[in-house]
Design a protein around this motif. Structure first.
Motif, mmCIF file in Angstrom:
data_model
loop_
_atom_site.group_PDB
_atom_site.id
_atom_site.type_symbol
_atom_site.label_atom_id
_atom_site.label_comp_id
_atom_site.label_asym_id
_atom_site.label_seq_id
_atom_site.Cartn_x
_atom_site.Cartn_y
_atom_site.Cartn_z
ATOM 1 N N ASP A 1 -9.505 8.900 -73.982
ATOM 2 C CA ASP A 1 -10.914 8.787 -73.599
ATOM 3 C C ASP A 1 -11.050 8.998 -72.092
ATOM 4 O OD1 ASP A 1 -13.583 8.226 -73.272
ATOM 5 O OD2 ASP A 1 -13.514 6.264 -74.255
ATOM 6 N N LYS A 2 -11.025 10.253 -71.687
ATOM 7 C CA LYS A 2 -11.073 10.593 -70.256
ATOM 8 C C LYS A 2 -12.316 10.034 -69.576
ATOM 9 C CE LYS A 2 -8.266 14.752 -70.424
ATOM 10 N NZ LYS A 2 -8.193 16.186 -70.233
ATOM 11 N N GLN A 3 -13.427 10.036 -70.290
ATOM 12 C CA GLN A 3 -14.675 9.565 -69.696
ATOM 13 C C GLN A 3 -14.582 8.077 -69.333
ATOM 14 O OE1 GLN A 3 -18.108 10.456 -72.080
ATOM 15 N NE2 GLN A 3 -19.522 10.057 -70.412
ATOM 16 N N SER A 4 -14.035 7.270 -70.234
ATOM 17 C CA SER A 4 -13.895 5.832 -69.963
ATOM 18 C C SER A 4 -12.892 5.565 -68.854
ATOM 19 C CB SER A 4 -13.468 5.082 -71.226
ATOM 20 O OG SER A 4 -14.495 5.105 -72.173
ATOM 21 N N VAL A 5 -11.770 6.281 -68.881
ATOM 22 C CA VAL A 5 -10.754 6.107 -67.850
ATOM 23 C C VAL A 5 -11.318 6.521 -66.492
ATOM 24 C CG1 VAL A 5 -8.465 6.853 -67.050
ATOM 25 C CG2 VAL A 5 -8.823 6.291 -69.466
ATOM 26 N N SER A 6 -12.025 7.636 -66.450
ATOM 27 C CA SER A 6 -12.656 8.084 -65.199
ATOM 28 C C SER A 6 -13.637 7.046 -64.673
ATOM 29 C CB SER A 6 -13.397 9.402 -65.407
ATOM 30 O OG SER A 6 -12.514 10.447 -65.631
ATOM 31 N N ALA A 7 -14.469 6.519 -65.549
ATOM 32 C CA ALA A 7 -15.460 5.527 -65.135
ATOM 33 C C ALA A 7 -14.781 4.269 -64.592
ATOM 34 C CB ALA A 7 -16.378 5.171 -66.306
ATOM 35 N N LEU A 8 -13.714 3.837 -65.242
ATOM 36 C CA LEU A 8 -12.980 2.653 -64.799
ATOM 37 C C LEU A 8 -12.363 2.876 -63.418
ATOM 38 C CD1 LEU A 8 -11.674 -0.144 -65.382
ATOM 39 C CD2 LEU A 8 -9.741 1.138 -66.315
ATOM 40 N N ILE A 9 -11.677 4.002 -63.247
ATOM 41 C CA ILE A 9 -11.050 4.302 -61.956
ATOM 42 C C ILE A 9 -12.102 4.374 -60.856
ATOM 43 C CG2 ILE A 9 -9.850 6.108 -60.656
ATOM 44 C CD1 ILE A 9 -8.271 6.695 -63.281
ATOM 45 N N ARG A 10 -13.187 5.058 -61.125
ATOM 46 C CA ARG A 10 -14.258 5.210 -60.133
ATOM 47 C C ARG A 10 -14.848 3.842 -59.762
ATOM 48 N NH1 ARG A 10 -16.322 9.172 -62.404
ATOM 49 N NH2 ARG A 10 -15.440 10.770 -61.044
ATOM 50 N N THR A 11 -15.117 3.017 -60.759
ATOM 51 C CA THR A 11 -15.684 1.682 -60.527
ATOM 52 C C THR A 11 -14.749 0.824 -59.689
ATOM 53 O OG1 THR A 11 -16.976 1.751 -62.574
ATOM 54 C CG2 THR A 11 -16.477 -0.429 -61.685
ATOM 55 N N CYS A 12 -13.463 0.825 -60.028
ATOM 56 C CA CYS A 12 -12.492 -0.001 -59.300
ATOM 57 C C CYS A 12 -12.313 0.489 -57.869
ATOM 58 C CB CYS A 12 -11.152 -0.017 -60.035
ATOM 59 S SG CYS A 12 -11.227 -0.892 -61.610
ATOM 60 N N ALA A 13 -12.204 1.784 -57.689
ATOM 61 C CA ALA A 13 -12.020 2.333 -56.338
ATOM 62 C C ALA A 13 -13.240 2.027 -55.472
ATOM 63 C CB ALA A 13 -11.769 3.838 -56.410
ATOM 64 N N LYS A 14 -14.428 2.235 -56.008
ATOM 65 C CA LYS A 14 -15.642 1.974 -55.231
ATOM 66 C C LYS A 14 -15.779 0.495 -54.902
ATOM 67 C CE LYS A 14 -18.395 6.007 -56.346
ATOM 68 N NZ LYS A 14 -19.690 6.509 -56.795
ATOM 69 N N ARG A 15 -15.374 -0.370 -55.823
ATOM 70 C CA ARG A 15 -15.443 -1.814 -55.569
ATOM 71 C C ARG A 15 -14.568 -2.188 -54.368
ATOM 72 N NH1 ARG A 15 -17.452 -6.195 -54.151
ATOM 73 N NH2 ARG A 15 -15.928 -7.837 -54.151
ATOM 74 N N VAL A 16 -13.358 -1.659 -54.322
ATOM 75 C CA VAL A 16 -12.475 -1.955 -53.190
ATOM 76 C C VAL A 16 -13.094 -1.440 -51.894
ATOM 77 C CG1 VAL A 16 -10.215 -1.521 -52.134
ATOM 78 C CG2 VAL A 16 -10.369 -1.981 -54.588
ATOM 79 N N ALA B 1 -13.909 9.210 -49.223
ATOM 80 C CA ALA B 1 -13.572 10.042 -50.382
ATOM 81 C C ALA B 1 -12.107 9.803 -50.735
ATOM 82 C CB ALA B 1 -13.793 11.518 -50.053
ATOM 83 N N ILE B 2 -11.839 9.824 -52.033
ATOM 84 C CA ILE B 2 -10.479 9.704 -52.548
ATOM 85 C C ILE B 2 -10.340 10.691 -53.697
ATOM 86 C CG2 ILE B 2 -8.793 8.209 -53.704
ATOM 87 C CD1 ILE B 2 -10.200 5.819 -52.384
ATOM 88 N N ASP B 3 -9.237 11.412 -53.722
ATOM 89 C CA ASP B 3 -8.916 12.287 -54.854
ATOM 90 C C ASP B 3 -7.883 11.582 -55.719
ATOM 91 O OD1 ASP B 3 -10.621 14.281 -54.023
ATOM 92 O OD2 ASP B 3 -9.062 15.481 -53.070
ATOM 93 N N VAL B 4 -8.163 11.534 -57.021
ATOM 94 C CA VAL B 4 -7.289 10.865 -57.985
ATOM 95 C C VAL B 4 -6.834 11.887 -59.011
ATOM 96 C CG1 VAL B 4 -7.125 9.037 -59.736
ATOM 97 C CG2 VAL B 4 -8.605 8.717 -57.726
ATOM 98 N N THR B 5 -5.543 11.868 -59.322
ATOM 99 C CA THR B 5 -5.029 12.685 -60.409
ATOM 100 C C THR B 5 -4.291 11.771 -61.373
ATOM 101 O OG1 THR B 5 -4.740 14.543 -58.890
ATOM 102 C CG2 THR B 5 -3.668 14.712 -61.038
#
Length: 166
Positions: free
Chosen positions: A15-30, A41-45
């Motif tokens: 579920d790429k969409q859920s994983v993307s949303a989780l990563i984005r939410t956590c990174a922005k929170r920090v 800006a951060i690039d994630v792979t």
């Protein structure tokens, strides 16, 4: 603040969409929790075991699968830049660096620790972003305690607790 988190996938994820949303939410929170005086800006792979093993060997001389790698663009010390930061001309954002997350390793660790893959991916994202900001759990005991406290504060804020799965 308007932070940009770009996420790419170099491995199969259900579920790429859920994983993307989780990563984005956590990174922005920090980033928001650090009260940065600039948009970042951060690039994630998201990669598989073979890719992260190759990167770990090439950049850290450790021929082993790891969970996450952080490649900062600037030197920070516990959230404070140690050098002048440049903004991207078009966006005005400061590129903090790259995060490489091994999704398969995250899922393995989640099972071993008895919590959800979401909690583990959230932890690894939080951990990596803190590294991009110069926090380091290997520097000394005081810095280890500081980084761990920031990880737990961010994860608790997001509801990603260590509670065991049923």
């Amino acid at each position: 603040m308007s932070h940009r988190i770009v996420i790419g996938f170099d491995t199969a994820v259900e579920d790429k969409q859920s994983v993307s949303a989780l990563i984005r939410t956590c990174a922005k929170r920090v980033l928001e929790g650090e009260n940065l005086p600039f948009d970042a800006a951060i690039d994630v792979t998201v990669v598989g075991a073979d890719t992260i093993r190759q990167l770990n060997a090439a950049y850290r001389s450790k021929d082993a699968v790891t969970d996450v790698l952080s490649f900062p663009m600037y030197e920070f010390y516990n959230g404070v830049p140690q050098e002048a930061l440049s903004r991207e001309p078009d966006s005005g954002l400061v590129m903090l660096g790259d995060m490489i997350l091994c999704y398969t390793r995250a899922c393995e660790q989640a099972a071993a620790f008895g919590h959800s893959p979401a909690r583990e991916c959230g932890y690894l994202t939080t951990h990596s972003v803190l590294h991009l900001l110069g926090y380091d759990h290997e520097r000394n005991e005081a810095d280890t305690r500081l980084m761990r406290a920031k990880e737990e504060d961010n994860l608790s804020f997001l509801g990603l607790t260590r509670e065991k799965q049923k």
